[in-house]
Design a protein around this motif. Structure first.
Motif, PDB file in Angstrom:
ATOM      1  N   ARG A 178       0.769  -1.132   0.073  1.00 13.36           N
ATOM      2  CA  ARG A 178      -0.027  -0.114  -0.054  1.00 13.36           C
ATOM      3  C   ARG A 178       0.912   1.304  -0.015  1.00 13.36           C
ATOM      4  O   ARG A 178       0.601   2.268  -0.820  1.00 13.36           O
ATOM      5  N   SER A 179       2.087   1.429   0.721  1.00  9.31           N
ATOM      6  CA  SER A 179       2.827   2.532   0.874  1.00  9.31           C
ATOM      7  C   SER A 179       3.672   2.628  -0.436  1.00  9.31           C
ATOM      8  O   SER A 179       3.865   3.881  -0.668  1.00  9.31           O
ATOM      9  N   MET A 180       3.761   1.414  -1.166  1.00  3.61           N
ATOM     10  CA  MET A 180       4.815   1.751  -2.434  1.00  3.61           C
ATOM     11  C   MET A 180       3.813   1.940  -3.413  1.00  3.61           C
ATOM     12  O   MET A 180       4.454   2.115  -4.892  1.00  3.61           O
ATOM     13  N   HIS A 181       2.596   2.010  -3.675  1.00  2.19           N
ATOM     14  CA  HIS A 181       1.696   2.168  -4.829  1.00  2.19           C
ATOM     15  C   HIS A 181       1.118   3.213  -4.503  1.00  2.19           C
ATOM     16  O   HIS A 181       0.502   3.522  -3.416  1.00  2.19           O
ATOM     17  N   SER A 182       1.027   3.902  -5.746  1.00  3.91           N
ATOM     18  CA  SER A 182       0.294   5.433  -5.612  1.00  3.91           C
ATOM     19  C   SER A 182      -0.161   5.803  -7.054  1.00  3.91           C
ATOM     20  O   SER A 182       0.748   5.502  -8.002  1.00  3.91           O
ATOM     21  N   ASP A 183      -1.288   6.174  -7.447  1.00  6.35           N
ATOM     22  CA  ASP A 183      -1.713   6.627  -8.777  1.00  6.35           C
ATOM     23  C   ASP A 183      -1.348   7.964  -9.079  1.00  6.35           C
ATOM     24  O   ASP A 183      -1.412   8.320 -10.062  1.00  6.35           O
ATOM     25  N   ILE A 184      -0.830   8.440  -8.015  1.00  7.57           N
ATOM     26  CA  ILE A 184      -0.422   9.850  -8.080  1.00  7.57           C
ATOM     27  C   ILE A 184       0.739  10.002  -8.844  1.00  7.57           C
ATOM     28  O   ILE A 184       2.031   9.289  -8.371  1.00  7.57           O
ATOM     29  N   THR A 185       1.086  10.790  -9.836  1.00  5.00           N
ATOM     30  CA  THR A 185       2.448  10.952 -10.428  1.00  5.00           C
ATOM     31  C   THR A 185       2.760  12.550 -10.430  1.00  5.00           C
ATOM     32  O   THR A 185       3.902  12.746 -10.894  1.00  5.00           O
ATOM     33  N   GLY A 186       2.085  13.389 -10.002  1.00  2.00           N
ATOM     34  CA  GLY A 186       2.478  14.797  -9.937  1.00  2.00           C
ATOM     35  C   GLY A 186       1.780  15.553  -8.912  1.00  2.00           C
ATOM     36  O   GLY A 186       0.427  15.183  -8.738  1.00  2.00           O
ATOM     37  N   ILE A 187       2.031  16.485  -8.378  1.00  4.49           N
ATOM     38  CA  ILE A 187       1.471  17.639  -7.533  1.00  4.49           C
ATOM     39  C   ILE A 187       1.775  19.071  -7.853  1.00  4.49           C
ATOM     40  O   ILE A 187       2.519  19.258  -8.055  1.00  4.49           O
ATOM     41  N   GLY A 188       0.540  20.056  -7.845  1.00  4.80           N
ATOM     42  CA  GLY A 188       0.777  21.203  -8.063  1.00  4.80           C
ATOM     43  C   GLY A 188       0.020  21.766  -7.101  1.00  4.80           C
ATOM     44  O   GLY A 188      -1.171  21.642  -6.419  1.00  4.80           O
ATOM     45  N   TYR A 189       0.711  23.083  -6.639  1.00  2.82           N
ATOM     46  CA  TYR A 189       0.101  24.001  -5.640  1.00  2.82           C
ATOM     47  C   TYR A 189       0.346  25.506  -6.154  1.00  2.82           C
ATOM     48  O   TYR A 189       1.343  25.920  -6.557  1.00  2.82           O
ATOM     49  N   GLY A 190      -0.830  26.104  -6.507  1.00  2.86           N
ATOM     50  CA  GLY A 190      -0.843  27.406  -6.868  1.00  2.86           C
ATOM     51  C   GLY A 190      -1.842  28.284  -6.357  1.00  2.86           C
ATOM     52  O   GLY A 190      -2.518  27.945  -5.422  1.00  2.86           O
ATOM     53  N   ALA A 191      -2.248  29.395  -7.049  1.00  3.71           N
ATOM     54  CA  ALA A 191      -3.149  30.207  -6.717  1.00  3.71           C
ATOM     55  C   ALA A 191      -4.645  29.719  -6.673  1.00  3.71           C
ATOM     56  O   ALA A 191      -5.174  29.737  -6.056  1.00  3.71           O
ATOM     57  N   ASP A 192      -4.932  28.538  -7.496  1.00  8.72           N
ATOM     58  CA  ASP A 192      -6.076  27.925  -7.554  1.00  8.72           C
ATOM     59  C   ASP A 192      -6.032  26.981  -6.521  1.00  8.72           C
ATOM     60  O   ASP A 192      -7.147  26.232  -6.552  1.00  8.72           O
ATOM     61  N   LEU A 226       7.912  24.337  -0.026  1.00 11.06           N
ATOM     62  CA  LEU A 226       6.654  23.923   0.192  1.00 11.06           C
ATOM     63  C   LEU A 226       6.255  24.196   1.778  1.00 11.06           C
ATOM     64  O   LEU A 226       5.418  24.515   2.079  1.00 11.06           O
ATOM     65  N   ARG A 227       7.254  23.714   2.504  1.00 14.13           N
ATOM     66  CA  ARG A 227       7.217  23.963   4.016  1.00 14.13           C
ATOM     67  C   ARG A 227       7.021  25.545   4.272  1.00 14.13           C
ATOM     68  O   ARG A 227       6.149  25.992   5.321  1.00 14.13           O
ATOM     69  N   MET A 228       7.598  26.468   3.434  1.00 15.50           N
ATOM     70  CA  MET A 228       7.504  27.941   3.552  1.00 15.50           C
ATOM     71  C   MET A 228       6.257  28.229   3.421  1.00 15.50           C
ATOM     72  O   MET A 228       5.363  28.884   4.068  1.00 15.50           O
ATOM     73  N   ARG A 229       5.517  27.770   2.199  1.00 16.46           N
ATOM     74  CA  ARG A 229       4.104  27.932   1.844  1.00 16.46           C
ATOM     75  C   ARG A 229       3.049  27.356   2.665  1.00 16.46           C
ATOM     76  O   ARG A 229       2.154  28.062   3.170  1.00 16.46           O
ATOM     77  N   LEU A 230       3.287  26.496   3.147  1.00 15.45           N
ATOM     78  CA  LEU A 230       2.408  25.632   4.275  1.00 15.45           C
ATOM     79  C   LEU A 230       2.577  26.288   5.525  1.00 15.45           C
ATOM     80  O   LEU A 230       1.472  26.678   6.188  1.00 15.45           O
ATOM     81  N   ALA A 231       3.673  26.728   5.960  1.00 17.57           N
ATOM     82  CA  ALA A 231       3.703  27.631   7.133  1.00 17.57           C
ATOM     83  C   ALA A 231       2.978  28.804   7.213  1.00 17.57           C
ATOM     84  O   ALA A 231       2.580  29.435   8.051  1.00 17.57           O
ATOM     85  N   ALA A 232       3.035  29.715   5.808  1.00 21.82           N
ATOM     86  CA  ALA A 232       2.481  31.007   5.621  1.00 21.82           C
ATOM     87  C   ALA A 232       0.736  30.793   5.710  1.00 21.82           C
ATOM     88  O   ALA A 232       0.112  31.574   6.021  1.00 21.82           O
ATOM     89  N   GLN A 233       0.365  29.484   5.232  1.00 20.37           N
ATOM     90  CA  GLN A 233      -0.972  29.535   5.185  1.00 20.37           C
ATOM     91  C   GLN A 233      -1.565  28.842   6.410  1.00 20.37           C
ATOM     92  O   GLN A 233      -2.622  28.568   6.525  1.00 20.37           O
ATOM     93  N   SER A 234      -0.869  28.369   7.323  1.00 20.80           N
ATOM     94  CA  SER A 234      -1.118  27.583   8.576  1.00 20.80           C
ATOM     95  C   SER A 234      -1.831  28.667   9.484  1.00 20.80           C
ATOM     96  O   SER A 234      -1.395  29.774   9.580  1.00 20.80           O
ATOM     97  N   PRO A 235      -2.933  28.183  10.172  1.00 22.02           N
ATOM     98  CA  PRO A 235      -3.570  29.122  11.122  1.00 22.02           C
ATOM     99  C   PRO A 235      -2.864  29.605  12.156  1.00 22.02           C
ATOM    100  O   PRO A 235      -3.013  30.849  12.878  1.00 22.02           O
TER     101      PRO A 235
END
Length: 141
Positions: free
Chosen positions: A59-73, A127-136
């Motif tokens: 389960r941990s070695m199988h993923s259907d996800i091949t890419g991730i995007g994070y932007g204004a949308d 990613l850590r910087m963006r997540l920290a900026a949006q964290s409550p």
């Protein structure tokens, strides 16, 4: 920092969870072997542990996800057939140099591990910087 450019990267499952699971499974086998249980019970426990470990590693070695995007949308997940699915960030954790993301799409909830063996250090840092900026709690500190 929210005006920073979008972040997009390819994803493949990390081997780190499988390695940690192998260590825990080994320790479980040692504990079973050293227990005072009857031989039949120890064999049954060892077999059950093996089945659970193999299932968890697959389960941990199988993923259907091949890419991730994070932007204004917001978040987007790309599947193996390169279809894009909008996603919602449920939670995130930073553990050492690893970033764990829990994303929900309309199809499933995925837990993604970004570790040194499957992602670039610069991507994880941004990613850590963006997540920290949006964290409550970022505004409280």
């Amino acid at each position: 920092m929210t005006s920073a450019p979008a972040i997009g990267f390819d994803y493949r499952p990390s081997r780190l969870p499988a390695r940690l699971l192998a260590l825990v499974t080994f320790l479980a086998f040692v504990a079973i072997a050293l227990s005072g249980a009857p031989v039949g019970a120890r064999l049954l426990l060892a077999a059950g542990t093996s089945v659970l470990a193999v299932t968890a590693v697959r389960r941990s070695m199988h993923s259907d996800i091949t890419g991730i995007g994070y932007g204004a949308d917001g978040w987007a997940v790309y599947r193996a057939d390169r279809t894009q699915l909008p996603a919602t960030l449920l939670s995130h954790r930073v553990i050492g140099t690893c970033v764990l993301l829990r994303l929900r799409t309309d199809r499933a909830t995925e837990t993604l591990v970004l570790a040194p063996d499957n992602s670039d250090p610069d991507i994880r840092r941004r990613l850590r910087m963006r997540l920290a900026a949006q964290s409550p709690v970022a505004g409280i500190l």
